[in-house]
Design an enzyme around this catalytic site. Structure first.
Site: not given
Ligand SMILES: Cc1ncc(C[n+]2csc(CCOP(=O)(O)OP(=O)(O)O)c2C)c(N)n1
Length: 361
Positions: A262, A266, A275
């Site tokens: 990415r 975020h 980070y």
């Molecule tokens: C069940 C749940 N727990 C926590 C969150 C908060 N949250 C939003 S995005 C994220 C990180 C997700 O990372 P990843 O799966 O690697 O996807 P990326 O954002 O890198 O595409 C988190 C923990 C959420 N949306 N849903």
């Protein structure tokens, strides 16, 4: 149970990510899958250029207050575009919040795509029209939906396949493991594409995974797994296409871990400098998926400046359409809040609708 793909591999992923093109855009020696045809490669290129421009426009709209939030997929275009182009119209896509470029590649109207992230109170698009499930924000819930739909489709005699997109962080969620388990048990026609972009917001992979790769997480559930270079559009297309075809023919599910990155934060609400080392970002910029495909297409004589300029001009026009659509002030009707919740509104909902109407009088 089929445990061997058309590439001859079994359940286990390869030790090194499978690629068809090197980072410099040269074809690899002894590729595991055939290179997609020229028309497909040119389509991949065009859609990736459009997708990247759409992504930059959406990011700009957050700064102008026209979009509440936007999770950019810049740098992940090989996955966003390659995976979607590998589907047929009758297949289903189960995206996350990061996959707006996948939606527009699938043909969803760009304004409808952004309605959810704009903070509108309805999804924006009709999932049945495009066979695209709602973009899911709760991590990994879409994995269960995809397995359920895939299993049901086969039960009903359809030959459609479900492709679910998820991130590296989502593989730590229980839902993903339940979905993989029943995908394996039912041999459901579903493909899991994990876009491993290195981070779950600020949490790096090293802090949430002890397995040799995320692809290994399919093995214990009897789900055939692949590890691929997620910045190689040709490899993403070929691997997903192979997995979709295997699923369609009764060969069961596949988990694909695509290693990518990415490039942006975020979301617009995040500061990645807190980070991430800028040198790491620079390294991944040098492995850009679009540059890689362009280098290959040029070496083959399939792309020249004139063709590239035409695609860039199309992308500018597309971005202008997105700007105009998002800048139009739509006056939503508050009564719509209660529509599309149930086929038959419940008495409580009717009561609330009447209450709101009374208050707004
Ligand atoms: C069940 C749940 N727990 C926590 C969150 C908060 N949250 C939003 S995005 C994220 C990180 C997700 O990372 P990843 O799966 O690697 O996807 P990326 O954002 O890198 O595409 C988190 C923990 C959420 N949306 N849903």
């Amino acid at each position: 149970m089929t445990t061997v793909t058309s590439t001859g591999r079994g359940l286990l992923p390869t030790a090194e990510p499978l690629a068809l093109l090197t980072a410099a855009g040269e074809p690899v020696a002894a590729p595991a899958l055939p290179m997609p045809g020229d028309e497909v490669l040119l389509d991949l290129h065009r859609r990736m250029v459009l997708g990247r421009r759409f992504d930059a426009q959406a990011t700009a709209l957050t700064k102008q207050g026209r979009l509440a939030v936007y999770p950019s997929s810049r740098g992940q275009e090989a996955c966003e575009v390659g995976a979607v182009l590998a589907l047929e119209d009758r297949d289903w896509l189960f995206p996350t919040y990061r996959d707006s470029v996948a939606l527009v590649t699938r043909g969803v109207d760009p304004i409808e795509t952004l309605t959810l992230l704009q903070g509108g109170w309805h999804l924006g698009y009709d999932p049945y029209e495009y066979r695209v499930a709602p973009q899911c924000t709760p991590l990994a819930t879409n994995t269960l939906h995809a397995v359920g739909l895939a299993h049901a489709a086969r039960y009903q005699g359809e030959d459609s396949v479900a492709l679910v997109l998820l991130g590296d962080g989502a593989t730590s969620e229980g839902d993903t493991h339940e979905a993989l388990n029943f995908a394996g048990v039912w041999q459901a026609p579903v493909v899991f594409l994990v876009q491993n972009n290195g981070y779950a917001i600020s949490v790096p992979m090293s802090k949430q995974n002890a397995a040799p790769s995320l692809a290994h997480k399919g093995i214990g559930y009897g789900v055939r797994s692949e590890l691929i270079d997620g910045n190689d559009p040709a490899a993403v297309y070929a691997t997903v296409r192979d997995a979709v075809q295997a699923a369609r023919e009764g060969g069961g599910p596949t988990l694909i871990e695509a290693r990518t990155y990415r490039i942006e934060a975020h979301t617009n609400a995040d500061d990645a400098n807190r980070y991430r080392d800028p040198a790491e970002v620079a390294y991944w910029l040098s492995r850009d998926p679009l540059d890689r495909l362009e280098a290959y297409l040029r070496s083959r004589g399939l792309l020249d400046d004139a063709r590239r300029d035409a695609v860039l001009a199309e992308a500018e026009a597309f971005a202008a359409k997105v700007r105009d659509g998002m800048n139009a002030d739509v006056e939503p009707d508050p009564a719509e809040l209660f529509e599309h919740v149930y086929a038959q509104p419940t008495p409580a909902l009717r009561e609330q609708a009447a209450q709101l109407a009374e208050e707004l009088r």
